[in-house]
Write an enzyme that holds these catalytic residues in place. Structure first.
Site, PDB file in Angstrom:
ATOM      1  N   LYS A  12      -2.606  -0.161   3.208  1.00 23.79           N
ATOM      2  CA  LYS A  12      -3.603   0.363   4.150  1.00 23.79           C
ATOM      3  C   LYS A  12      -4.769  -0.608   4.243  1.00 23.79           C
ATOM      4  O   LYS A  12      -5.032  -1.405   3.335  1.00 23.79           O
ATOM      5  CB  LYS A  12      -4.111   1.743   3.737  1.00 23.79           C
ATOM      6  CG  LYS A  12      -4.767   1.842   2.355  1.00 23.79           C
ATOM      7  CD  LYS A  12      -6.246   1.563   2.326  1.00 23.79           C
ATOM      8  CE  LYS A  12      -6.803   1.572   0.906  1.00 23.79           C
ATOM      9  NZ  LYS A  12      -8.099   1.017   0.715  1.00 23.79           N
ATOM     10  N   PRO A 101      -0.164  -6.699  -2.447  1.00 23.49           N
ATOM     11  CA  PRO A 101      -0.783  -7.355  -3.598  1.00 23.49           C
ATOM     12  C   PRO A 101      -1.377  -6.349  -4.585  1.00 23.49           C
ATOM     13  O   PRO A 101      -1.847  -5.288  -4.181  1.00 23.49           O
ATOM     14  CB  PRO A 101      -1.901  -8.202  -2.969  1.00 23.49           C
ATOM     15  CG  PRO A 101      -2.132  -7.633  -1.616  1.00 23.49           C
ATOM     16  CD  PRO A 101      -0.842  -7.024  -1.182  1.00 23.49           C
ATOM     17  N   VAL A 102      -1.309  -6.713  -5.871  1.00 29.55           N
ATOM     18  CA  VAL A 102      -1.812  -5.830  -6.933  1.00 29.55           C
ATOM     19  C   VAL A 102      -3.335  -5.931  -6.989  1.00 29.55           C
ATOM     20  O   VAL A 102      -3.892  -7.033  -6.938  1.00 29.55           O
ATOM     21  CB  VAL A 102      -1.200  -6.247  -8.291  1.00 29.55           C
ATOM     22  CG1 VAL A 102      -1.719  -5.366  -9.414  1.00 29.55           C
ATOM     23  CG2 VAL A 102       0.328  -6.178  -8.216  1.00 29.55           C
ATOM     24  N   ALA A 103      -3.998  -4.781  -7.119  1.00 27.23           N
ATOM     25  CA  ALA A 103      -5.457  -4.713  -7.206  1.00 27.23           C
ATOM     26  C   ALA A 103      -6.118  -5.462  -6.054  1.00 27.23           C
ATOM     27  O   ALA A 103      -7.099  -6.168  -6.233  1.00 27.23           O
ATOM     28  CB  ALA A 103      -5.943  -5.237  -8.568  1.00 27.23           C
ATOM     29  N   GLY A 104      -5.556  -5.304  -4.880  1.00 27.06           N
ATOM     30  CA  GLY A 104      -6.072  -6.006  -3.694  1.00 27.06           C
ATOM     31  C   GLY A 104      -6.859  -5.131  -2.750  1.00 27.06           C
ATOM     32  O   GLY A 104      -7.223  -5.566  -1.662  1.00 27.06           O
ATOM     33  N   ALA A 107      -4.230  -0.301  -1.517  1.00 23.86           N
ATOM     34  CA  ALA A 107      -3.512   0.907  -1.944  1.00 23.86           C
ATOM     35  C   ALA A 107      -2.098   0.621  -2.429  1.00 23.86           C
ATOM     36  O   ALA A 107      -1.180   1.417  -2.208  1.00 23.86           O
ATOM     37  CB  ALA A 107      -3.491   1.956  -0.822  1.00 23.86           C
ATOM     38  N   GLY A 108      -1.918  -0.502  -3.102  1.00 30.82           N
ATOM     39  CA  GLY A 108      -0.588  -0.889  -3.581  1.00 30.82           C
ATOM     40  C   GLY A 108       0.008   0.109  -4.567  1.00 30.82           C
ATOM     41  O   GLY A 108       1.175   0.505  -4.429  1.00 30.82           O
ATOM     42  N   GLY A 109      -0.766   0.522  -5.547  1.00 31.30           N
ATOM     43  CA  GLY A 109      -0.273   1.489  -6.534  1.00 31.30           C
ATOM     44  C   GLY A 109      -0.036   2.845  -5.879  1.00 31.30           C
ATOM     45  O   GLY A 109       0.940   3.538  -6.185  1.00 31.30           O
ATOM     46  N   SER A 110      -0.934   3.212  -4.976  1.00 36.13           N
ATOM     47  CA  SER A 110      -0.801   4.501  -4.280  1.00 36.13           C
ATOM     48  C   SER A 110       0.472   4.516  -3.446  1.00 36.13           C
ATOM     49  O   SER A 110       1.174   5.537  -3.368  1.00 36.13           O
ATOM     50  CB  SER A 110      -2.006   4.737  -3.362  1.00 36.13           C
ATOM     51  OG  SER A 110      -3.199   4.680  -4.108  1.00 36.13           O
ATOM     52  N   ASP A 143      -5.938   7.777  -2.615  1.00 38.81           N
ATOM     53  CA  ASP A 143      -5.257   7.087  -1.511  1.00 38.81           C
ATOM     54  C   ASP A 143      -3.784   7.485  -1.375  1.00 38.81           C
ATOM     55  O   ASP A 143      -3.109   7.066  -0.438  1.00 38.81           O
ATOM     56  CB  ASP A 143      -5.298   5.555  -1.715  1.00 38.81           C
ATOM     57  CG  ASP A 143      -6.684   4.980  -1.449  1.00 38.81           C
ATOM     58  OD1 ASP A 143      -7.515   5.695  -0.842  1.00 38.81           O
ATOM     59  OD2 ASP A 143      -6.922   3.828  -1.832  1.00 38.81           O
TER      60      ASP A 143
END
Ligand code: ATP
Length: 303
Positions: A12, A101-104, A107-110, A143
């Site tokens: 997102k 991307p991680v921690a970008g 909302a990658g983990g979400s 998110d």
């Protein structure tokens, strides 16, 4: 034929992110306009085939910096879904194919959590309704409900109370990723030390989306977290200036950063911006809006 269920969920970008003052419970009231982007990750769930003390017998991610234990949001999503379903599930393994991307701040983990909910739900004898999935999603993180639904939506509260926003047209983005992520709590903590006026109205963004007017949308983009992210990462100012010089209509920090998102007039302009920034940073192009989390065709499941 492989025996696994795969689901895709999208990144997102916040077209508007207004952050109210710090509440007594430690959270902030947010007013967020989310647009999902074509950039996506895939979650693959496979029966572990071996006994395991926990539902998730193992989790693997194909990107560095992603926890592979019970702290992973996809792992938490699987456990929350299993518990809510009341069904006894056989142990599974989870593979995360990270295209976000991680921690970008995208909302990658979400997205992994949302895709896990969809994938594991498809294996249930009595799949849960989308409304119940949204309930579980809201408990997992603010998110997660948006990544479950995708498209263009306004989020209020902690960002999890969603309403659809009328949006016409397709928007073209170039994205520049920093090597090192930024911690969302750290960015909020920085913001709380700053003297500022929250900017909660998203009227200008809503008008631009209704008219499918990329120029008006560029002028209306706003992120209250940007000042804090820039203060923690001053070099992001240079990234934004460089992208705008390369032809972007406007560059902003995406969510809590450090990814910078550049709204461009068309696909060619987005390619150009990504190519110029690509000399120094990892970049991608994307279009929005994109759909919510979906189970991919060709998935099979038998235990
Ligand atoms: P948001 O935009 O929702 O603030 P983000 O995209 O900035 O999130 P994530 O990629 O979700 O950040 O990762 C933030 C942190 O969460 C990571 O540094 C990692 O420690 C942890 N994490 C937990 N689950 C995952 C996951 N499935 N993928 C990536 N990181 C995860």
């Amino acid at each position: 034929m492989s025996n696994s269920i795969r689901a895709r969920a999208h990144a997102k970008v916040n077209l508007h992110l207004g952050v109210g003052p710090l509440r007594n419970d430690g959270y902030h009231d947010l007013v967020s306009v989310f647009q999902s982007l074509s950039l996506s990750s895939i979650v693959e769930i496979t029966p572990a085939g071996t006994p395991s003390a926990s539902l998730v017998a193992g989790l693997r991610a194909d990107a560095p910096g992603v926890p592979e234990d019970a702290s992973n949001l996809a792992w938490k999503a699987a456990e929350a879904l299993a518990q809510r379903s009341g069904e006894t599930l056989e142990p599974i393994t989870i593979a995360l194919h990270k295209g976000i991307p991680v921690a970008g701040g995208m909302a990658g983990g979400s997205a992994d959590a949302a895709a896990t909910l969809k994938a594991l739900n498809a294996t249930l004898q009595r799949p849960l309704s989308q409304n119940v999935l949204l309930d579980i999603a809201a408990e997992l993180g603010s998110d997660v409900p948006f990544t479950l639904l995708g498209e263009t939506r306004v989020g209020t509260g902690r960002g999890e109370a969603l309403a659809p926003l009328l949006s016409r047209g397709e928007y073209h983005w170039a994205l520049a990723f920093a090597k090192q992520g930024l911690s969302t709590p750290e960015v909020f903590a920085k913001l709380d030390t700053m003297d500022r006026e929250p900017h909660l109205s998203y009227e200008a963004v809503a008008q631009a989306l209704l008219k499918a007017d990329a120029n008006a949308l560029a002028a209306a983009l706003h992120n209250d977290l940007q000042a804090a992210a820039l203060s923690l990462r001053p070099e992001l100012r240079k990234v934004i200036a460089m992208g705008e010089r390369a032809g972007a209509l406007r560059g902003i920090v995406s969510g809590s950063g450090p990814t910078c998102a550049f709204l461009c007039a068309d696909a060619d302009a987005a390619q150009e911006v990504a190519a110029e920034l690509g000399v120094y940073y990892r970049t991608a192009t994307a279009t929005g809006p994109a759909p919510g989390a979906t189970v991919l065709e060709g998935s099979t499941w038998s235990i």
